[in-house]
Scaffold this active site. Structure first.
Site, PDB file in Angstrom:
ATOM      1  N   ARG A  61     -11.884 -91.937  44.844  1.00 40.72           N
ATOM      2  CA  ARG A  61     -11.165 -90.975  45.687  1.00 40.72           C
ATOM      3  C   ARG A  61     -10.815 -89.693  44.935  1.00 40.72           C
ATOM      4  O   ARG A  61     -10.624 -88.651  45.552  1.00 40.72           O
ATOM      5  CB  ARG A  61      -9.944 -91.633  46.320  1.00 40.72           C
ATOM      6  CG  ARG A  61     -10.379 -92.748  47.281  1.00 40.72           C
ATOM      7  CD  ARG A  61      -9.303 -93.327  48.147  1.00 40.72           C
ATOM      8  NE  ARG A  61      -8.133 -93.808  47.433  1.00 40.72           N
ATOM      9  CZ  ARG A  61      -7.021 -94.202  48.022  1.00 40.72           C
ATOM     10  NH1 ARG A  61      -6.929 -94.182  49.342  1.00 40.72           N
ATOM     11  NH2 ARG A  61      -6.004 -94.634  47.322  1.00 40.72           N
ATOM     12  N   GLU A  98      -1.755-101.190  38.707  1.00 37.12           N
ATOM     13  CA  GLU A  98      -0.668-101.975  39.277  1.00 37.12           C
ATOM     14  C   GLU A  98      -1.041-103.447  39.323  1.00 37.12           C
ATOM     15  O   GLU A  98      -0.193-104.322  39.264  1.00 37.12           O
ATOM     16  CB  GLU A  98      -0.333-101.532  40.716  1.00 37.12           C
ATOM     17  CG  GLU A  98      -0.037-100.066  40.918  1.00 37.12           C
ATOM     18  CD  GLU A  98      -1.283 -99.236  41.198  1.00 37.12           C
ATOM     19  OE1 GLU A  98      -1.539 -98.903  42.371  1.00 37.12           O
ATOM     20  OE2 GLU A  98      -2.003 -98.921  40.229  1.00 37.12           O
TER      21      GLU A  98
END
Length: 177
Positions: A61, A98
């Site tokens: 992205r 994460e």
């Protein structure tokens, strides 16, 4: 152009890719011509006089926003890719996500001495991807012009994480608390 309400075109998808994660889908924003143009301009604007010669974006992205921002700034674009995707000699940087670990690579000749690099991504959470890119810029002897993104997940405190590796302030358009 007036202030654009990016949030209206960003969809929240609960439990994707794993339970408990709320994925921020920017594809509706990218599909909207006015929204896409507004994002590119708003990310580029603070860096117009910074002498940016290259923009780096991480797979995938970061490519979607980084490449048009590079064009907007009349700069080159450097893709930071996953291992095994670049055909020539590379430099690598490992980082934490994460939900795991990953590696980014760029061609070893991506930057010239004196290049001023703007790092652009769609989102910053724990800061791992941006920190890895900052380290790649430094490793190759270029100067960091800044770091910018569409969305900042403030609850992860990415500014604190980035402050450990750079004095450049994060420029973000949407802050998610």
């Amino acid at each position: 152009m007036t202030t654009f309400e990016y949030e209206k075109l960003i969809e929240s998808i609960p439990d994707y890719p794993t339970p408990g994660v709320v994925f921020k889908d920017i594809t509706p924003l990218l599909a909207d011509a006015e929204g896409f143009a507004a994002v590119v301009k708003a990310i580029a604007d603070p860096f117009r006089n910074a002498g940016v010669t290259k923009v780096m974006g991480a797979e995938a992205r970061g490519f979607m926003l980084g490449a048009p921002v590079a064009r907007e700034l009349n700069a080159g674009f450097v893709p930071a890719r996953k291992p095994g995707k670049l055909p020539r000699e590379v430099v690598s940087e490992d980082y934490d996500l994460e939900y795991g670990t990953a590696t980014l690579q760029v061609h070893s000749d991506s930057f010239d001495a004196g290049d001023k690099v703007l790092i652009v991504d769609d989102l910053v959470a724990t800061g791992g991807t941006m920190v890895a890119q900052i380290k790649l810029v430094e490793q190759l002897g270029a100067d960091l012009a800044g770091v910018a993104c569409l969305m900042e997940l403030e609850f992860f405190k990415p500014r604190d994480i980035l402050a450990k590796v750079t004095d450049k302030q994060l420029h973000s358009l949407v802050k998610v608390s």
